[in-house]
Scaffold this motif. Structure first.
Motif, PDB file in Angstrom:
ATOM      1  N   LEU A   3      -1.974 -10.721   6.459  1.00 18.86           N
ATOM      2  CA  LEU A   3      -2.286  -8.908   7.064  1.00 18.86           C
ATOM      3  C   LEU A   3      -3.570  -9.342   5.606  1.00 18.86           C
ATOM      4  O   LEU A   3      -4.648  -8.919   5.776  1.00 18.86           O
ATOM      5  CB  LEU A   3      -1.752  -7.714   6.760  1.00 18.86           C
ATOM      6  CG  LEU A   3      -0.488  -7.688   7.746  1.00 18.86           C
ATOM      7  CD1 LEU A   3       0.251  -6.352   7.267  1.00 18.86           C
ATOM      8  CD2 LEU A   3      -0.947  -7.107   8.901  1.00 18.86           C
ATOM      9  N   ALA A  58       1.871  -5.000  14.413  1.00 18.44           N
ATOM     10  CA  ALA A  58       3.217  -5.907  13.617  1.00 18.44           C
ATOM     11  C   ALA A  58       3.907  -4.750  13.306  1.00 18.44           C
ATOM     12  O   ALA A  58       4.911  -4.829  13.150  1.00 18.44           O
ATOM     13  CB  ALA A  58       2.498  -6.277  11.870  1.00 18.44           C
ATOM     14  N   SER A  59       2.952  -3.362  13.999  1.00 19.93           N
ATOM     15  CA  SER A  59       4.700  -2.414  13.095  1.00 19.93           C
ATOM     16  C   SER A  59       4.437  -2.506  14.830  1.00 19.93           C
ATOM     17  O   SER A  59       5.901  -2.038  14.444  1.00 19.93           O
ATOM     18  CB  SER A  59       3.334  -1.154  13.531  1.00 19.93           C
ATOM     19  OG  SER A  59       3.892  -0.208  13.776  1.00 19.93           O
ATOM     20  N   ALA A  81      -2.052  -5.287  12.712  1.00 19.84           N
ATOM     21  CA  ALA A  81      -1.658  -3.966  12.010  1.00 19.84           C
ATOM     22  C   ALA A  81      -0.245  -3.857  12.707  1.00 19.84           C
ATOM     23  O   ALA A  81       0.804  -3.115  12.477  1.00 19.84           O
ATOM     24  CB  ALA A  81      -2.027  -3.035  10.401  1.00 19.84           C
ATOM     25  N   GLU A  82      -1.401  -2.866  14.148  1.00 19.46           N
ATOM     26  CA  GLU A  82      -0.391  -2.611  14.828  1.00 19.46           C
ATOM     27  C   GLU A  82       0.396  -2.835  15.507  1.00 19.46           C
ATOM     28  O   GLU A  82       1.708  -2.755  15.805  1.00 19.46           O
ATOM     29  CB  GLU A  82      -1.811  -1.444  15.487  1.00 19.46           C
ATOM     30  CG  GLU A  82      -1.434  -0.912  16.940  1.00 19.46           C
ATOM     31  CD  GLU A  82      -1.476   0.488  16.950  1.00 19.46           C
ATOM     32  OE1 GLU A  82      -2.366   1.202  16.590  1.00 19.46           O
ATOM     33  OE2 GLU A  82      -0.322   0.663  17.346  1.00 19.46           O
ATOM     34  N   SER A 107      -7.547  -9.287   6.299  1.00 15.85           N
ATOM     35  CA  SER A 107      -8.421  -8.234   5.990  1.00 15.85           C
ATOM     36  C   SER A 107     -10.205  -9.461   5.777  1.00 15.85           C
ATOM     37  O   SER A 107     -11.073  -8.447   5.596  1.00 15.85           O
ATOM     38  CB  SER A 107      -8.053  -8.195   5.097  1.00 15.85           C
ATOM     39  OG  SER A 107      -8.519  -8.589   3.621  1.00 15.85           O
ATOM     40  N   MET A 154      -8.332  -6.384  11.953  1.00 15.07           N
ATOM     41  CA  MET A 154      -7.168  -6.021  10.749  1.00 15.07           C
ATOM     42  C   MET A 154      -6.173  -4.905  11.513  1.00 15.07           C
ATOM     43  O   MET A 154      -4.748  -5.037  11.257  1.00 15.07           O
ATOM     44  CB  MET A 154      -8.154  -5.654   9.617  1.00 15.07           C
ATOM     45  CG  MET A 154      -7.188  -5.283   8.835  1.00 15.07           C
ATOM     46  SD  MET A 154      -6.101  -6.336   8.240  1.00 15.07           S
ATOM     47  CE  MET A 154      -4.398  -5.408   8.094  1.00 15.07           C
ATOM     48  N   ARG A 155      -7.096  -4.369  12.086  1.00 14.11           N
ATOM     49  CA  ARG A 155      -6.408  -3.222  12.573  1.00 14.11           C
ATOM     50  C   ARG A 155      -5.012  -3.099  13.890  1.00 14.11           C
ATOM     51  O   ARG A 155      -3.743  -2.796  13.201  1.00 14.11           O
ATOM     52  CB  ARG A 155      -7.623  -1.503  13.438  1.00 14.11           C
ATOM     53  CG  ARG A 155      -6.539  -0.251  13.327  1.00 14.11           C
ATOM     54  CD  ARG A 155      -7.554   0.863  14.298  1.00 14.11           C
ATOM     55  NE  ARG A 155      -8.080   0.668  15.420  1.00 14.11           N
ATOM     56  CZ  ARG A 155      -7.081   0.321  16.519  1.00 14.11           C
ATOM     57  NH1 ARG A 155      -5.880   0.527  16.354  1.00 14.11           N
ATOM     58  NH2 ARG A 155      -7.634  -0.123  17.706  1.00 14.11           N
ATOM     59  N   PHE A 212       4.316 -11.240   4.874  1.00 12.62           N
ATOM     60  CA  PHE A 212       3.659 -10.421   6.063  1.00 12.62           C
ATOM     61  C   PHE A 212       2.452  -9.536   5.113  1.00 12.62           C
ATOM     62  O   PHE A 212       1.664  -9.894   5.920  1.00 12.62           O
ATOM     63  CB  PHE A 212       5.078  -9.473   6.003  1.00 12.62           C
ATOM     64  CG  PHE A 212       4.618  -8.424   6.840  1.00 12.62           C
ATOM     65  CD1 PHE A 212       4.222  -8.360   8.244  1.00 12.62           C
ATOM     66  CD2 PHE A 212       4.943  -7.335   6.949  1.00 12.62           C
ATOM     67  CE1 PHE A 212       3.682  -7.656   9.366  1.00 12.62           C
ATOM     68  CE2 PHE A 212       4.990  -6.218   8.253  1.00 12.62           C
ATOM     69  CZ  PHE A 212       4.648  -6.380   9.344  1.00 12.62           C
ATOM     70  N   SER A 213       3.090  -9.873   4.121  1.00 18.37           N
ATOM     71  CA  SER A 213       1.570  -9.163   3.466  1.00 18.37           C
ATOM     72  C   SER A 213       0.372 -10.069   3.623  1.00 18.37           C
ATOM     73  O   SER A 213      -0.715 -10.079   3.235  1.00 18.37           O
ATOM     74  CB  SER A 213       1.825  -8.241   2.452  1.00 18.37           C
ATOM     75  OG  SER A 213       2.558  -9.793   1.343  1.00 18.37           O
TER      76      SER A 213
END
Lengths: 330, 330
Positions: B124, B143-144, B140-141, B128, B136-137, B120-121
């Motif tokens: 991301l 994934a959240s 990540a959104e 980046s 990116m935003r 996961f990291s």
């Protein structure tokens, strides 16, 4: 005084900023789906000491000023930290953390796996708001280091061939990386020179590593009430920490064999004897000396950082941790 | 033909691009610490069908061209997907996935929690690297969203008050969000107009949601060899899927009470009877009709997308999934 109360006192300079960070962390929880918010609130409120946010802020002050982005940086590093704690508690089957039931104790492992993931992805979503994508990259890189470090640590539990350099590599990754990115990016946001940014990164890395050694010493030589856990719990989980590695290094072959046996499956009583042995043989003291040497190297990084009250606060932090380590020196 | 072989056939247009994605995914594993690389390789190789990468690439082709960034997008969505599968298998205590032992079966839950975190990291971190932090935003959104959706699903296992809208919300979050970001960002990278980007997002969301309904139908009406698991496994885990919600909706009160009892703790035999009932009463058929209606809405999104062979491939994907659903229609 408990484990980190002394560190907290040195944060006085940034008390109002830390209050604002606290508010922002709470606001982040509210950004989640209402069905998820309660879990997130619990996870971010129970983590406690806010050491990484404090370092991000002070690093900002030392290298220019504490701007709005520093608050976001502080929140992001703390959310990543909170995510790793939630997952760590699953790994360790921990029931309590700082006197509170852990997420896994309250809601089970499944929910806690997902809760950690939520915190983590939310942190990186926040990080994507920085103007420079370099911020995001370094943050995700640090998060990746932390996880890789934890994997290696898990993989090498009960591995009696673990060397001291292996140990350093693990704690630099699992603990140092997040401290390093907090101080590095605190300087980066102020467009500090590359040498100042690099120095602040090394500051965080070494400070975090020394802090981890302190934590490892505490697990052997602390008092149980303040450590918040039974002594020797790392040993019982097969985590070979610096004092134990020193103990193994300096034992006679037959003694060493006996110690290895206890590590691999000793009774609680044998573990307690081993803990006392780590103290009486001076192995704990050697680890303390190493951490204190590391703190001197940490302080050297400040040479290139302008003198101001935040610079002094960073020195104060080093002195405080040095004093905390000093309790366990012979 | 197994579950997704038909979908894979429709990827012919992008065979060479998918090959390149595969190479890149393997290269990502090598970017990890050598101690971690083996786990990552295992996790990314066993996930299989590469549906999300394919959608990202085809969306790119349909809205302009498939550039280097589309390959990165494809890799990022697949790594996020792989991370969620590793964590899902812990939640479900699954021993095998696509005929291979799961990470948790091979190395235990602790390592698998960390392995998912690493994937996961790393995803991301890769994200980046995009020029636009908006990429990116949104990533990540998404994934959240996926994690929040999974939390809500976990929280509402065995919750007989789950409504059909609740079900849609959960599957849109846990499955739709990642499909949506794959197609949306495929268009975004080509600087498509806002209406085309929005249409491609909706395309992914609806297609992903229909795909999830297909998966849920398969768990009741598939054949066990192809589904790769025992039928009714969702029911045994307390996951109330669309056919079961329809069954509950259209049952007489006494019948309904009996069904609820079985859901809450029926024997394997009772679950098997319930599965057959979901088919014989037409509840499965109703879910199939809903998914097929959803696919028509998916296709409508293509009206604003230029006509080209990738546009045709997207239509082909819809036709294929529609055909797969058709097997279970009455």
């Amino acid at each position: 005084m408990n484990k980190t109360a002394a560190l907290k006192q040195t944060f006085e300079l940034i008390n109002s900023e830390l209050y604002a960070v606290e508010e922002r962390i709470r606001a982040q929880a509210r950004a989640f789906d209402p069905a998820v918010e309660g879990y997130v609130t619990y996870a971010v409120e129970s983590t406690g000491k806010r050491l990484r946010p404090a370092l991000a802020l002070i690093a900002g002050g030392a290298t220019g000023n504490i701007g709005p982005d520093h608050f976001d940086l502080a929140v992001v590093v703390e959310l990543i930290h909170a995510a790793t704690l939630v997952h760590d508690d699953i790994l360790d089957s921990a029931d309590t953390r700082r006197g509170q039931p852990t997420a896994n104790a309250k809601w089970g492992n499944s929910l806690s796996v997902l809760l950690g993931d939520c915190l983590f992805s939310h942190a990186l979503k926040l990080a994507s708001g920085f103007r420079s994508s370099e911020m995001m990259r370094r943050m995700a890189e640090a998060a990746s280091e932390v996880c890789s470090g934890e994997i290696i640590q898990t993989q090498r539990r009960f591995d009696l061939k673990l060397s001291v350099p292996d140990y350093y590599r693990i704690i630099e990754m699992k603990t140092g990386a997040l401290f390093a990115v907090a101080t590095e990016l605190g300087a980066f946001l102020n467009e500090a020179t590359p040498s100042v940014i690099a120095a602040m990164r090394t500051f965080g890395l070494k400070f975090g590593t020394a802090f981890q050694i302190y934590d490892d010493v505490l697990d052997l030589a602390g008092d149980e009430a303040n450590a918040g856990k039974t002594l020797g719990s790392d040993l019982r989980k097969g985590k070979l920490t610096l004092p134990i590695l020193y103990l193994l290094q300096h034992s006679e072959p037959t003694d060493r064999d006996r110690i290895c046996e206890i590590i691999l499956g000793g009774s609680d009583e044998e573990i307690a004897t081993l803990v006392r042995k780590a103290i009486s043989t001076g192995a704990v003291n050697s680890a303390v000396l190493t951490a204190r040497r590391m703190l001197r190297e940490t302080e050297e990084q400040l040479r290139v950082v302008p003198a101001n009250r935040y610079h002094d606060a960073l020195k104060g932090l080093i002195r405080t941790l040095d004093g905390m380590l000093g309790q366990f020196a012979e």
